[in-house]
Design a protein around this motif. Structure first.
Motif, PDB file in Angstrom:
ATOM      1  N   ASP A 189       0.979  -1.207  -0.034  1.00  0.00           N
ATOM      2  CA  ASP A 189       0.135  -0.022  -0.108  1.00  0.00           C
ATOM      3  C   ASP A 189       0.794   1.268   0.144  1.00  0.00           C
ATOM      4  OD1 ASP A 189      -1.750   1.972   0.165  1.00  0.00           O
ATOM      5  OD2 ASP A 189      -2.689   1.240   2.139  1.00  0.00           O
ATOM      6  N   PRO A 190       0.896   1.869  -0.945  1.00  0.00           N
ATOM      7  CA  PRO A 190       1.795   3.100  -1.174  1.00  0.00           C
ATOM      8  C   PRO A 190       1.286   4.356  -0.422  1.00  0.00           C
ATOM      9  CG  PRO A 190       0.449   2.899  -3.028  1.00  0.00           C
ATOM     10  CD  PRO A 190       0.254   1.574  -2.354  1.00  0.00           C
ATOM     11  N   ARG A 191       0.150   4.210   0.219  1.00  0.00           N
ATOM     12  CA  ARG A 191      -0.350   5.372   0.966  1.00  0.00           C
ATOM     13  C   ARG A 191       0.244   5.456   2.202  1.00  0.00           C
ATOM     14  NH1 ARG A 191      -3.929   2.241  -1.623  1.00  0.00           N
ATOM     15  NH2 ARG A 191      -5.217   3.396  -3.064  1.00  0.00           N
ATOM     16  N   TRP A 192       0.963   4.430   2.684  1.00  0.00           N
ATOM     17  CA  TRP A 192       1.793   4.680   3.949  1.00  0.00           C
ATOM     18  C   TRP A 192       2.801   5.389   3.683  1.00  0.00           C
ATOM     19  CZ3 TRP A 192      -0.425   3.919   8.195  1.00  0.00           C
ATOM     20  CH2 TRP A 192      -1.285   2.533   8.423  1.00  0.00           C
ATOM     21  N   ASN A 193       3.468   5.569   2.359  1.00  0.00           N
ATOM     22  CA  ASN A 193       4.449   6.508   2.117  1.00  0.00           C
ATOM     23  C   ASN A 193       4.154   7.904   1.654  1.00  0.00           C
ATOM     24  OD1 ASN A 193       6.741   4.863   2.886  1.00  0.00           O
ATOM     25  ND2 ASN A 193       6.534   3.694   1.012  1.00  0.00           N
ATOM     26  N   LEU A 194       3.234   7.790   0.587  1.00  0.00           N
ATOM     27  CA  LEU A 194       2.314   9.158   0.018  1.00  0.00           C
ATOM     28  C   LEU A 194       1.171   8.933  -0.123  1.00  0.00           C
ATOM     29  CD1 LEU A 194       4.756  10.468  -2.588  1.00  0.00           C
ATOM     30  CD2 LEU A 194       4.850  11.306  -0.206  1.00  0.00           C
ATOM     31  N   THR A 195       0.243   9.738   0.416  1.00  0.00           N
ATOM     32  CA  THR A 195      -0.945   9.657  -0.027  1.00  0.00           C
ATOM     33  C   THR A 195      -1.313  10.016  -1.301  1.00  0.00           C
ATOM     34  OG1 THR A 195      -1.751  11.847   0.542  1.00  0.00           O
ATOM     35  CG2 THR A 195      -1.762  10.315   2.337  1.00  0.00           C
ATOM     36  N   GLU A 196      -2.467   9.543  -2.032  1.00  0.00           N
ATOM     37  CA  GLU A 196      -2.732  10.243  -3.294  1.00  0.00           C
ATOM     38  C   GLU A 196      -2.636  11.518  -3.526  1.00  0.00           C
ATOM     39  OE1 GLU A 196      -6.129   9.095  -6.780  1.00  0.00           O
ATOM     40  OE2 GLU A 196      -6.165   7.893  -4.947  1.00  0.00           O
ATOM     41  N   GLU A 197      -3.366  12.189  -2.738  1.00  0.00           N
ATOM     42  CA  GLU A 197      -3.341  14.019  -2.810  1.00  0.00           C
ATOM     43  C   GLU A 197      -1.752  14.360  -2.604  1.00  0.00           C
ATOM     44  OE1 GLU A 197      -5.055  11.979  -0.607  1.00  0.00           O
ATOM     45  OE2 GLU A 197      -6.946  12.105  -1.690  1.00  0.00           O
ATOM     46  N   GLU A 198      -1.036  13.632  -1.881  1.00  0.00           N
ATOM     47  CA  GLU A 198       0.506  14.034  -1.690  1.00  0.00           C
ATOM     48  C   GLU A 198       1.224  13.959  -3.172  1.00  0.00           C
ATOM     49  OE1 GLU A 198       1.406  13.842   2.950  1.00  0.00           O
ATOM     50  OE2 GLU A 198       1.611  11.967   1.810  1.00  0.00           O
ATOM     51  N   ALA A 199       0.853  12.698  -3.612  1.00  0.00           N
ATOM     52  CA  ALA A 199       1.585  12.215  -4.849  1.00  0.00           C
ATOM     53  C   ALA A 199       1.065  13.296  -5.915  1.00  0.00           C
ATOM     54  CB  ALA A 199       1.182  10.839  -5.287  1.00  0.00           C
ATOM     55  N   LEU A 200      -0.083  13.342  -6.074  1.00  0.00           N
ATOM     56  CA  LEU A 200      -0.660  14.495  -7.246  1.00  0.00           C
ATOM     57  C   LEU A 200      -0.028  15.801  -7.004  1.00  0.00           C
ATOM     58  CD1 LEU A 200      -2.543  14.642  -9.582  1.00  0.00           C
ATOM     59  CD2 LEU A 200      -4.336  15.194  -7.837  1.00  0.00           C
ATOM     60  N   SER A 201       0.102  16.334  -5.798  1.00  0.00           N
ATOM     61  CA  SER A 201       0.691  17.702  -5.737  1.00  0.00           C
ATOM     62  C   SER A 201       2.204  17.488  -6.017  1.00  0.00           C
ATOM     63  CB  SER A 201       0.339  17.940  -4.190  1.00  0.00           C
ATOM     64  OG  SER A 201       1.282  19.266  -4.054  1.00  0.00           O
ATOM     65  N   LEU A 202       2.751  16.551  -5.642  1.00  0.00           N
ATOM     66  CA  LEU A 202       4.490  16.285  -5.919  1.00  0.00           C
ATOM     67  C   LEU A 202       4.486  16.428  -7.621  1.00  0.00           C
ATOM     68  CD1 LEU A 202       7.275  15.821  -5.144  1.00  0.00           C
ATOM     69  CD2 LEU A 202       6.601  13.328  -4.983  1.00  0.00           C
ATOM     70  N   PHE A 203       3.817  15.422  -8.159  1.00  0.00           N
ATOM     71  CA  PHE A 203       3.950  15.554  -9.575  1.00  0.00           C
ATOM     72  C   PHE A 203       3.447  16.768 -10.454  1.00  0.00           C
ATOM     73  CE2 PHE A 203       4.625  10.892  -8.849  1.00  0.00           C
ATOM     74  CZ  PHE A 203       5.543  10.821  -9.465  1.00  0.00           C
ATOM     75  N   HIS A 204       2.562  17.523  -9.856  1.00  0.00           N
ATOM     76  CA  HIS A 204       2.213  18.737 -10.644  1.00  0.00           C
ATOM     77  C   HIS A 204       3.522  19.874 -10.410  1.00  0.00           C
ATOM     78  CE1 HIS A 204      -1.738  18.480 -12.508  1.00  0.00           C
ATOM     79  NE2 HIS A 204      -2.107  17.962 -11.356  1.00  0.00           N
ATOM     80  N   ALA A 205       3.877  19.703  -9.299  1.00  0.00           N
ATOM     81  CA  ALA A 205       5.156  20.761  -8.719  1.00  0.00           C
ATOM     82  C   ALA A 205       6.316  20.189  -9.471  1.00  0.00           C
ATOM     83  CB  ALA A 205       5.171  20.511  -7.423  1.00  0.00           C
ATOM     84  N   LEU A 206       6.534  18.997  -9.866  1.00  0.00           N
ATOM     85  CA  LEU A 206       7.543  18.493 -10.511  1.00  0.00           C
ATOM     86  C   LEU A 206       7.485  18.804 -12.175  1.00  0.00           C
ATOM     87  CD1 LEU A 206       8.419  14.948  -8.733  1.00  0.00           C
ATOM     88  CD2 LEU A 206       9.751  17.028  -8.707  1.00  0.00           C
ATOM     89  N   ILE A 207       6.375  18.338 -12.449  1.00  0.00           N
ATOM     90  CA  ILE A 207       6.259  18.931 -13.986  1.00  0.00           C
ATOM     91  C   ILE A 207       6.184  20.247 -14.233  1.00  0.00           C
ATOM     92  CG2 ILE A 207       4.879  18.364 -16.040  1.00  0.00           C
ATOM     93  CD1 ILE A 207       6.082  15.684 -15.109  1.00  0.00           C
ATOM     94  N   ASP A 208       5.623  20.904 -13.471  1.00  0.00           N
ATOM     95  CA  ASP A 208       5.486  22.326 -13.712  1.00  0.00           C
ATOM     96  C   ASP A 208       7.151  23.156 -13.468  1.00  0.00           C
ATOM     97  OD1 ASP A 208       2.933  22.533 -13.998  1.00  0.00           O
ATOM     98  OD2 ASP A 208       2.382  23.210 -12.285  1.00  0.00           O
ATOM     99  N   GLY A 209       7.731  22.356 -12.622  1.00  0.00           N
ATOM    100  CA  GLY A 209       9.175  22.994 -12.418  1.00  0.00           C
ATOM    101  C   GLY A 209       9.909  22.303 -13.435  1.00  0.00           C
ATOM    102  N   GLY A 210       9.656  21.545 -14.530  1.00  0.00           N
ATOM    103  CA  GLY A 210      10.612  21.146 -15.510  1.00  0.00           C
ATOM    104  C   GLY A 210      11.345  19.893 -15.544  1.00  0.00           C
ATOM    105  N   ALA A 211      10.549  18.926 -14.966  1.00  0.00           N
ATOM    106  CA  ALA A 211      11.246  17.525 -14.539  1.00  0.00           C
ATOM    107  C   ALA A 211      11.051  16.643 -15.539  1.00  0.00           C
ATOM    108  CB  ALA A 211      10.589  17.209 -13.328  1.00  0.00           C
ATOM    109  N   LEU A 212      10.396  16.986 -16.539  1.00  0.00           N
ATOM    110  CA  LEU A 212      10.319  16.270 -17.711  1.00  0.00           C
ATOM    111  C   LEU A 212      11.706  16.099 -18.674  1.00  0.00           C
ATOM    112  CD1 LEU A 212       6.721  16.737 -19.192  1.00  0.00           C
ATOM    113  CD2 LEU A 212       7.642  14.678 -18.506  1.00  0.00           C
ATOM    114  N   PRO A 213      12.000  15.105 -19.361  1.00  0.00           N
ATOM    115  CA  PRO A 213      13.250  14.861 -19.871  1.00  0.00           C
ATOM    116  C   PRO A 213      13.220  16.168 -21.012  1.00  0.00           C
ATOM    117  CG  PRO A 213      12.629  12.783 -19.549  1.00  0.00           C
ATOM    118  CD  PRO A 213      11.504  13.843 -19.167  1.00  0.00           C
TER     119      PRO A 213
END
Length: 293
Positions: A189-213
């Motif tokens: 269960d990945p939720r013990w490490n990151l909740t779905e809401e936390e993961a969503l916020s993280l990936f939006h921040a990463l993509i908006d920050g330019g983390a795609l190759p």
């Protein structure tokens, strides 16, 4: 001899000449010194007893770790092409017996691949840490989010896909891989490490920050903020894992111990030739000048 008589200095000067106008603070001479020093200092890693391919990759990593230290947000770093500087630095510092029997084309493709991989990965590591520190206060959560997302990014980058779907396909693989690592670490269960809401916020921040190759965004552009593809990908990734019972998994299965065992680590330096950059064209200038190994 004087620097202006050295192939490395000349290669640096030529590479910098095309981007010096993008540096708002430093004079061109200072910029050249910064880049030149990064290639020179990185040579210390070439003393190890390794294969020539490993030494080339070590050198590339050391160069970009140095360049990104203090220059990560510089616009010129995204525009410059330092592959010929890397070639010149290796010719100056790598003992010739390492590559005496290596075909020229093999050498060039290896240097090009190491250069592009190192830049992308070193840039990602810096960006990941900045974003993750901003997103999470808990140190354990930071470590797990960083490790899982870094390794999944490298995994995703190795896969060849159709050009038309490249942008979305990479995001899907990156997110799915990250959540998969987090789920395995938490016994299902990945939720013990990151909740779905936390993961969503993280990936939006990463993509908006330019983390795609960059090799992908050069071809397709940067996605718009709030890219809906991320919401769908995160939901699909978490949908694979039913929520576990309320009891938290035992703490002896941490990301740190997994890293030591190599559970997530294939070959981080496997780099498919899908960079999107014309490698042969990037060597032509050196070949026209008669550069050889």
């Amino acid at each position: 001899g004087h620097k202006n008589e050295q192939p490395l200095w000349n290669a640096v000067s030529e590479a910098v000449s095309s981007v010096a106008h993008l540096e708002p603070e430093w004079e061109r001479g200072r910029l050249e010194e910064k880049v030149y020093d990064s290639f020179q200092k990185a040579a210390s890693c070439l003393e190890a007893r390794k294969s020539w391919e490993e030494l080339v990759n070590d050198y590339a990593d050391a160069v970009y770790a140095s360049l990104l230290n203090g220059c990560a947000e510089k616009e010129w770093l995204l525009k410059a092409d330092f592959v010929l500087c890397m070639d010149a630095g290796l010719r100056e510092h790598l003992p010739q017996h390492h590559t005496a029997n290596v075909p020229q084309h093999t050498y060039e493709r290896t240097v090009l691949g190491a250069h592009d991989r190192a830049f992308e990965e070193q840039r990602l590591q810096q960006l990941l840490w900045v974003v993750i520190q901003r997103e999470f206060e808990n140190k354990k959560k930071r470590l797990k989010a960083y490790s899982a997302s870094e390794y999944a990014w490298k995994d995703a980058r190795k896969v060849n896909v159709a050009i038309a779907s490249e942008l979305q396909s990479f995001a899907d693989r990156w997110i799915d891989g990250t959540i998969s690592y987090l789920a395995e670490d938490a016994k299902g269960d990945p939720r013990w490490n990151l909740t779905e809401e936390e993961a969503l916020s993280l990936f939006h921040a990463l993509i908006d920050g330019g983390a795609l190759p960059l090799s992908i965004t050069y071809k397709h552009g940067q996605p718009e903020r709030g890219w809906h593809v991320l919401d769908e990908a995160v939901a699909r990734a978490y949908g694979k894992y039913p929520e576990a019972a309320a009891k938290e998994p035992s703490k002896d299965n941490s990301v740190t111990s997994w890293n030591k065992q190599g559970s997530w680590w294939g070959s981080s330096r496997e780099w498919s030739n899908t960079s999107g950059f014309d490698g042969d064209a990037r060597w032509q200038k050196r070949q026209r000048k008669g550069g050889t190994w």
